[in-house]
Design an enzyme around this catalytic site. Sequence first.
Site, PDB file in Angstrom:
ATOM      1  CE  LYS A  13       0.012 -10.323   1.812  1.00 29.25           C
ATOM      2  NZ  LYS A  13       0.504 -11.182   0.712  1.00 29.25           N
ATOM      3  NE  ARG A  88       4.895  -6.404  -0.697  1.00 36.16           N
ATOM      4  CZ  ARG A  88       3.641  -6.489  -1.138  1.00 36.16           C
ATOM      5  NH1 ARG A  88       2.691  -5.787  -0.575  1.00 36.16           N
ATOM      6  NH2 ARG A  88       3.340  -7.288  -2.135  1.00 36.16           N
ATOM      7  NE  ARG A 127      -3.608 -12.136  -8.128  1.00 33.67           N
ATOM      8  CZ  ARG A 127      -2.972 -11.684  -7.040  1.00 33.67           C
ATOM      9  NH1 ARG A 127      -3.571 -11.658  -5.875  1.00 33.67           N
ATOM     10  NH2 ARG A 127      -1.727 -11.284  -7.128  1.00 33.67           N
ATOM     11  NE  ARG A 160      -1.703  -7.933  -9.033  1.00 31.63           N
ATOM     12  CZ  ARG A 160      -1.515  -7.991  -7.711  1.00 31.63           C
ATOM     13  NH1 ARG A 160      -2.555  -8.162  -6.904  1.00 31.63           N
ATOM     14  NH2 ARG A 160      -0.313  -7.897  -7.192  1.00 31.63           N
ATOM     15  NE  ARG A 171       3.850 -10.045  -7.050  1.00 30.99           N
ATOM     16  CZ  ARG A 171       2.625 -10.520  -7.233  1.00 30.99           C
ATOM     17  NH1 ARG A 171       2.351 -11.204  -8.330  1.00 30.99           N
ATOM     18  NH2 ARG A 171       1.703 -10.331  -6.329  1.00 30.99           N
TER      19      ARG A 171
HETATM   20  P1  AMP Z   1       0.268  -6.487  -3.755  1.00 34.77           P
HETATM   21  O1  AMP Z   1      -1.046  -6.215  -4.387  1.00 34.77           O
HETATM   22  O2  AMP Z   1       0.257  -6.342  -2.252  1.00 34.77           O
HETATM   23  O3  AMP Z   1       0.877  -7.797  -4.202  1.00 34.77           O
HETATM   24  O4  AMP Z   1       1.268  -5.336  -4.258  1.00 34.77           O
HETATM   25  C1  AMP Z   1       1.549  -5.170  -5.628  1.00 34.77           C
HETATM   26  C2  AMP Z   1       2.839  -4.376  -5.795  1.00 34.77           C
HETATM   27  O5  AMP Z   1       2.692  -3.080  -5.201  1.00 34.77           O
HETATM   28  C3  AMP Z   1       4.060  -4.973  -5.102  1.00 34.77           C
HETATM   29  O6  AMP Z   1       4.697  -5.975  -5.863  1.00 34.77           O
HETATM   30  C4  AMP Z   1       4.937  -3.731  -4.939  1.00 34.77           C
HETATM   31  O7  AMP Z   1       5.515  -3.348  -6.164  1.00 34.77           O
HETATM   32  C5  AMP Z   1       3.904  -2.664  -4.574  1.00 34.77           C
HETATM   33  N1  AMP Z   1       3.671  -2.643  -3.104  1.00 34.77           N
HETATM   34  C6  AMP Z   1       2.525  -2.972  -2.452  1.00 34.77           C
HETATM   35  N2  AMP Z   1       2.672  -2.835  -1.118  1.00 34.77           N
HETATM   36  C7  AMP Z   1       3.964  -2.426  -0.927  1.00 34.77           C
HETATM   37  C8  AMP Z   1       4.737  -2.135   0.229  1.00 34.77           C
HETATM   38  N3  AMP Z   1       4.231  -2.242   1.467  1.00 34.77           N
HETATM   39  N4  AMP Z   1       6.018  -1.733   0.045  1.00 34.77           N
HETATM   40  C9  AMP Z   1       6.548  -1.604  -1.185  1.00 34.77           C
HETATM   41  N5  AMP Z   1       5.878  -1.876  -2.314  1.00 34.77           N
HETATM   42  C10 AMP Z   1       4.588  -2.285  -2.199  1.00 34.77           C
END
Ligand code: AMP
Length: 228
Positions: A13, A88, A127, A160, A171
């Site tokens: 994404k 989410r 990654r 990360r 996750r």
């Molecule tokens: P991502 O980079 O989108 O994988 O997000 C990394 C982390 O940020 C996730 O595992 C959550 O801990 C937090 N996070 C990102 N977007 C959201 C969301 N829409 N709702 C809740 N937590 C989020």
Amino acid sequence: MRLVLLGPPGAGKGTHAQVLSKEFGVAHVSTGDMLREALKAATPLGLKAKATMEKGLLVPDDVVIALVRERLSGPDAKKGFILDGFPRTPEQARSLDATLRDLDMPLSLVLYFKTSLPVIIRRLSGRRVCGACGKNYHLLNFKPKAEGICDACGGKLVQRPDDREETIENRLKVYEAETTPLIDYYQKLKLLTQVSGDLEVRELNRDLLDVFRRKGLLGPGVKDPQRA
Ligand code: AMP
């Protein structure tokens, strides 16, 4: 063009949101990036979200909802936006509907990146990201020119914390429990189109442009990057 990209972690994404936002000149709105920036800048929000993010859990709905509402109300979202990693949860999706109704900016489309488990694991475990500018790399598929160094800014590449094996599992569980109901939610609203997150970047980009063409999203004012 106002899009939501939906799909598991590792579906691509972020990569496609980056490419499309450049191609179409629209805002890339990633809640993950916003939270990581807050964390890097050690703001109260970042410090509060740190432990939750590192465990691979979701930060509270009201926190991300407020972030997105502010961003979508700003000037750069007027030309369009690509939401990456938001919504989410059903609560986030309902609040997004309300925000977009208030702003009179309805969604054009929700793209669901259906992705198989081995691809997800391979992408996430390989990654690496630049600690300075955030650019993404992969140990096998997208290596930097010099090992461990960002091509773009010379920063050091790191893993990360939430891409470690033990956190990936969390996750994915969270995704299944909290986010997959949104597939049905957007299907009922007739906004959902499924694409294959297993495809390589260039192939999927081509499919995405086909979807936009079919849906009439490349009308006047939005130029077709393949014909530009
Ligand atoms: P991502 O980079 O989108 O994988 O997000 C990394 C982390 O940020 C996730 O595992 C959550 O801990 C937090 N996070 C990102 N977007 C959201 C969301 N829409 N709702 C809740 N937590 C989020």
